[in-house]
Every structure is written in C-alpha cells, then in structure tokens.
Scaffold this motif. Structure first.
Motif, PDB file in Angstrom:
ATOM      1  N   TRP A  75       0.809  -1.217   0.000  1.00  0.00           N
ATOM      2  CA  TRP A  75       0.000   0.000   0.000  1.00  0.00           C
ATOM      3  C   TRP A  75       0.849   1.277   0.000  1.00  0.00           C
ATOM      4  N   ASN A  76       2.130   1.151   0.384  1.00  0.00           N
ATOM      5  CA  ASN A  76       2.978   2.348   0.330  1.00  0.00           C
ATOM      6  C   ASN A  76       4.234   2.132  -0.510  1.00  0.00           C
ATOM      7  N   ALA A  77       4.315   0.980  -1.210  1.00  0.00           N
ATOM      8  CA  ALA A  77       5.460   0.725  -2.089  1.00  0.00           C
ATOM      9  C   ALA A  77       5.525   1.827  -3.150  1.00  0.00           C
ATOM     10  N   PRO A  78       6.724   2.352  -3.449  1.00  0.00           N
ATOM     11  CA  PRO A  78       6.829   3.474  -4.394  1.00  0.00           C
ATOM     12  C   PRO A  78       6.614   3.076  -5.849  1.00  0.00           C
ATOM     13  N   ASN A  79       6.742   1.786  -6.151  1.00  0.00           N
ATOM     14  CA  ASN A  79       6.560   1.344  -7.530  1.00  0.00           C
ATOM     15  C   ASN A  79       6.161  -0.127  -7.536  1.00  0.00           C
ATOM     16  N   MET A  80       5.803  -0.637  -8.718  1.00  0.00           N
ATOM     17  CA  MET A  80       5.329  -2.012  -8.820  1.00  0.00           C
ATOM     18  C   MET A  80       6.437  -3.035  -8.556  1.00  0.00           C
ATOM     19  N   TYR A  81       7.677  -2.682  -8.882  1.00  0.00           N
ATOM     20  CA  TYR A  81       8.773  -3.614  -8.591  1.00  0.00           C
ATOM     21  C   TYR A  81       8.866  -3.857  -7.092  1.00  0.00           C
ATOM     22  N   GLU A  82       8.800  -2.805  -6.286  1.00  0.00           N
ATOM     23  CA  GLU A  82       8.859  -2.968  -4.838  1.00  0.00           C
ATOM     24  C   GLU A  82       7.629  -3.720  -4.327  1.00  0.00           C
ATOM     25  N   ALA A  83       6.478  -3.475  -4.922  1.00  0.00           N
ATOM     26  CA  ALA A  83       5.272  -4.208  -4.526  1.00  0.00           C
ATOM     27  C   ALA A  83       5.433  -5.693  -4.827  1.00  0.00           C
ATOM     28  N   ALA A  84       6.024  -6.036  -5.996  1.00  0.00           N
ATOM     29  CA  ALA A  84       6.268  -7.434  -6.348  1.00  0.00           C
ATOM     30  C   ALA A  84       7.282  -8.059  -5.400  1.00  0.00           C
ATOM     31  N   ARG A  85       8.294  -7.285  -4.988  1.00  0.00           N
ATOM     32  CA  ARG A  85       9.283  -7.798  -4.027  1.00  0.00           C
ATOM     33  C   ARG A  85       8.615  -8.120  -2.681  1.00  0.00           C
ATOM     34  N   ILE A  86       7.707  -7.257  -2.244  1.00  0.00           N
ATOM     35  CA  ILE A  86       6.980  -7.491  -0.988  1.00  0.00           C
ATOM     36  C   ILE A  86       6.095  -8.730  -1.121  1.00  0.00           C
ATOM     37  N   LEU A  87       5.465  -8.911  -2.280  1.00  0.00           N
ATOM     38  CA  LEU A  87       4.692 -10.133  -2.516  1.00  0.00           C
ATOM     39  C   LEU A  87       5.598 -11.356  -2.427  1.00  0.00           C
ATOM     40  N   GLY A  88       6.804 -11.283  -3.010  1.00  0.00           N
ATOM     41  CA  GLY A  88       7.746 -12.393  -2.910  1.00  0.00           C
ATOM     42  C   GLY A  88       8.100 -12.716  -1.468  1.00  0.00           C
ATOM     43  N   GLU A  89       8.280 -11.686  -0.633  1.00  0.00           N
ATOM     44  CA  GLU A  89       8.557 -11.917   0.788  1.00  0.00           C
ATOM     45  C   GLU A  89       7.355 -12.556   1.477  1.00  0.00           C
ATOM     46  N   THR A  90       6.170 -12.162   1.057  1.00  0.00           N
ATOM     47  CA  THR A  90       4.959 -12.781   1.612  1.00  0.00           C
ATOM     48  C   THR A  90       4.922 -14.270   1.296  1.00  0.00           C
ATOM     49  N   VAL A  91       5.268 -14.636   0.064  1.00  0.00           N
ATOM     50  CA  VAL A  91       5.303 -16.047  -0.339  1.00  0.00           C
ATOM     51  C   VAL A  91       6.299 -16.809   0.533  1.00  0.00           C
ATOM     52  N   ARG A  92       7.482 -16.236   0.751  1.00  0.00           N
ATOM     53  CA  ARG A  92       8.492 -16.915   1.574  1.00  0.00           C
ATOM     54  C   ARG A  92       8.052 -17.028   3.029  1.00  0.00           C
ATOM     55  N   THR A  93       7.316 -16.044   3.508  1.00  0.00           N
ATOM     56  CA  THR A  93       6.804 -16.109   4.879  1.00  0.00           C
ATOM     57  C   THR A  93       5.829 -17.278   5.039  1.00  0.00           C
ATOM     58  N   VAL A  94       4.937 -17.442   4.079  1.00  0.00           N
ATOM     59  CA  VAL A  94       3.995 -18.566   4.125  1.00  0.00           C
ATOM     60  C   VAL A  94       4.749 -19.893   3.994  1.00  0.00           C
ATOM     61  N   HIS A  95       5.784 -19.898   3.154  1.00  0.00           N
ATOM     62  CA  HIS A  95       6.599 -21.114   3.002  1.00  0.00           C
ATOM     63  C   HIS A  95       7.261 -21.493   4.318  1.00  0.00           C
ATOM     64  N   GLN A  96       7.862 -20.532   5.000  1.00  0.00           N
ATOM     65  CA  GLN A  96       8.513 -20.807   6.282  1.00  0.00           C
ATOM     66  C   GLN A  96       7.523 -21.330   7.315  1.00  0.00           C
ATOM     67  N   ARG A  97       6.300 -20.859   7.243  1.00  0.00           N
ATOM     68  CA  ARG A  97       5.283 -21.245   8.215  1.00  0.00           C
ATOM     69  C   ARG A  97       4.666 -22.602   7.923  1.00  0.00           C
ATOM     70  N   ASP A  98       4.432 -22.902   6.626  1.00  0.00           N
ATOM     71  CA  ASP A  98       3.603 -24.064   6.285  1.00  0.00           C
ATOM     72  C   ASP A  98       4.308 -25.176   5.531  1.00  0.00           C
TER      73      ASP A  98
END
Length: 301
Positions: A75-98
């Motif tokens: 919601w505050n990422a300055p561009n779509m690349y940073e938003a995609a990077r945050i999505l990638g971190e979200t994927v890794r967070t779910v991976h670490q958990r599940d």
C-alpha cells in the motif's frame, strides 16, 4: 487446476482467470483466482493465483497486511517492482510457516502467481512470481504471462498479441485462449473473471464475471470453432509423389505447386529397425483357423 493469463500492452493491462479448483467425477470446486488491491487515484494492483488453493489463499490474505523489515507494504510501495518484491517476501513467509507441515503429509509447496498494475505516474508493469518468491517481469519481448494450464491457450496468444495490440483485441484474444483451454481441459472451468485496465486510471473501470449465459462469450465459443473449421477446410490437402516440375526462377528450385508435400524422384525413408534373422514369427492362416476351431468360434448353436 486453473488457467490465468495476463498481458502488458502499450495501452494498459488485461487479466483473465477461471475459477475451477477441482474437477472430480462427483465434485467440482469453484474459487475465484483474481484479487484486486485498489486505492483509487493512487494505485491499482491485480493478483492471480494457481496451484495449491490453501497456499494461494494464505498468501492473498497475508499480503494485504504484510510489512517487510522496513515497514513497507504493497500500500505504500513506491513502484510495482517494490510491490512485487513485498509479494515475494509474503510467499516466503507462508513457506517458512507451512512448507514443512505440508511436506510431512506429502504435499508440495506448489503455487504460482501473476501480479500487475500501476502505482502513481509509473508505467503499468506485470510480474510472474514463483514458489520461491523470486519473479520475472514482462517486457516487449514477452508481453504476456500464463499460469496453470497454459499450453492449450498459448498458440493464439503467440500469433496475435504484441505491445501495440488494443485492449479490446487483447481481451478478445484472451477469451479465445480461455475457450481453447476450456475445450481441451476439464480442470479449467467457468465462471471467468476479466479485468481490463487502461493506463493512468488507477481504479477498476472495466471488469466482468463471465458465466455460461454471457452472450459475448457464447458467441466467441461458437464462432471461433466455426472459423477455425472454415480456415482448415480452405487449406488444400497435400500432394504426395509429385513430378519434378520446378520453378526455375526460385534459387532453391522449389515446386511451383505449394501443396506438394513430396516428390517422386526424392523419396525419403523412415528409420528402419532390422528384423531379427534368427526369429521366425510367421503364422499361417491354417494355424489361425485351427486355433479358432479349437476355441469353438466357428461352431453353430
């Protein structure tokens, strides 16, 4: 399974997803694969998912509130690349958990995502994110991405889509691509979600959910098949073993008739496997008849 296609064009973005998750004999599951993250006037982002439904739903729900180590979110990422990077971190967070718990039950961490949109005055961008959280971006050389059952709908996209394709033509092509997939794979099914985004709108303006009653999609399904058959019937059948009439003006000496498939004077042969000389596999018709008589196949009752 699923099929999703996203396109990055000069005029904007096109997203199309099906909603089938299971196609068993007596159980058909339906869950929508497209999610929209919108702050009108500031940013518009679209996420489409394929793979394990529990994993993709966890990623989608976590993404809305997820913040990286610096406190940044989509919601505050300055561009779509940073938003995609945050999505990638979200994927890794779910991976670490599940991931380990899933592996204990023999379930792979199987998910693929497509993520695109526009933030502020930056151009539209489109990314494909993998299960490891890494991603690639669409450019003019590869202006579309597919996830899920991609092979059936790919040929029409390769022949039609380029950066200058209009949004309406791209939407039409995406629907034809989906129709080809629906016809060939039962694991993809209606309803469909179609979102067409025009540059700099920063809000959803053209979206439709398509079911079996949608008149335009009904027209696509019927007319595309008819047009394909008409084109097929308009192509001549091949000519085998033609004579040696050639075009002397052609440097390669090609036949003048474009329907010639082979020439009588230049026959090709397939790779032949030699018959083993020490093996006798001959069976006389008498032996076959005797066998039939022994089994009573020729008896009258």
């Amino acid at each position: 399974m699923t099929y999703c296609v996203g396109m990055r064009l000069d005029a904007g973005l096109v997203f199309l997803s099906d909603s089938r998750t299971n196609a068993g004999v007596d159980q058909v599951g339906t869950f929508r694969k497209m999610s929209v993250f919108e702050n009108p006037g500031d940013r518009l982002m679209v996420l489409m998912t394929a793979g394990n439904l529990s994993i993709s739903q966890s990623i989608r729900e976590l993404l809305s509130d997820f913040k990286d180590s610096n406190g940044n979110s989509i919601w505050n990422a300055p561009n779509m690349y940073e938003a995609a990077r945050i999505l990638g971190e979200t994927v890794r967070t779910v991976h670490q958990r599940d991931a380990k718990a899933l592996a204990d039950f023999g379930i792979d961490f199987n998910v693929s995502l497509m993520f695109g949109g526009q933030i502020g005055e930056e151009r539209c961008r489109l990314f494909q994110i993998y299960a490891a959280g890494n991603f690639i971006e669409a450019h003019n050389e590869n202006t579309y991405f597919q996830i899920g059952e991609a092979k059936y709908g790919k040929p029409i996209l390769d022949r039609v889509i380029n950066p200058s394709t209009s949004l309406d033509d791209a939407a039409k092509c995406a629907l034809i691509s989906m129709d080809s997939t629906l016809r060939s794979n039962v694991s993809v099914g209606l309803p469909l979600d179609l979102l067409v985004y025009e540059n700099n709108r920063l809000a959803v303006t053209r979206f439709v959910t398509i079911d079996e009653k949608n008149h335009y999609f009904q027209m696509i399904r019927s007319s595309w098949g008819q047009q394909l058959k008409a084109v097929f019937e308009g192509i001549d059948a091949p000519i085998w073993d033609a004579d040696n009439t050639v075009n002397t003006n052609s440097p390669a000496g090609h036949a003048t008739n474009s329907t010639v498939l082979s020439h009588a004077s230049s026959r090709n042969t397939p790779v032949m496997v030699a018959h083993p000389r020490n093996q006798d596999n001959k069976t006389s018709s008498g032996e076959i008849q005797s066998f039939a008589e022994q089994n009573g196949s020729g008896k009258q009752h």
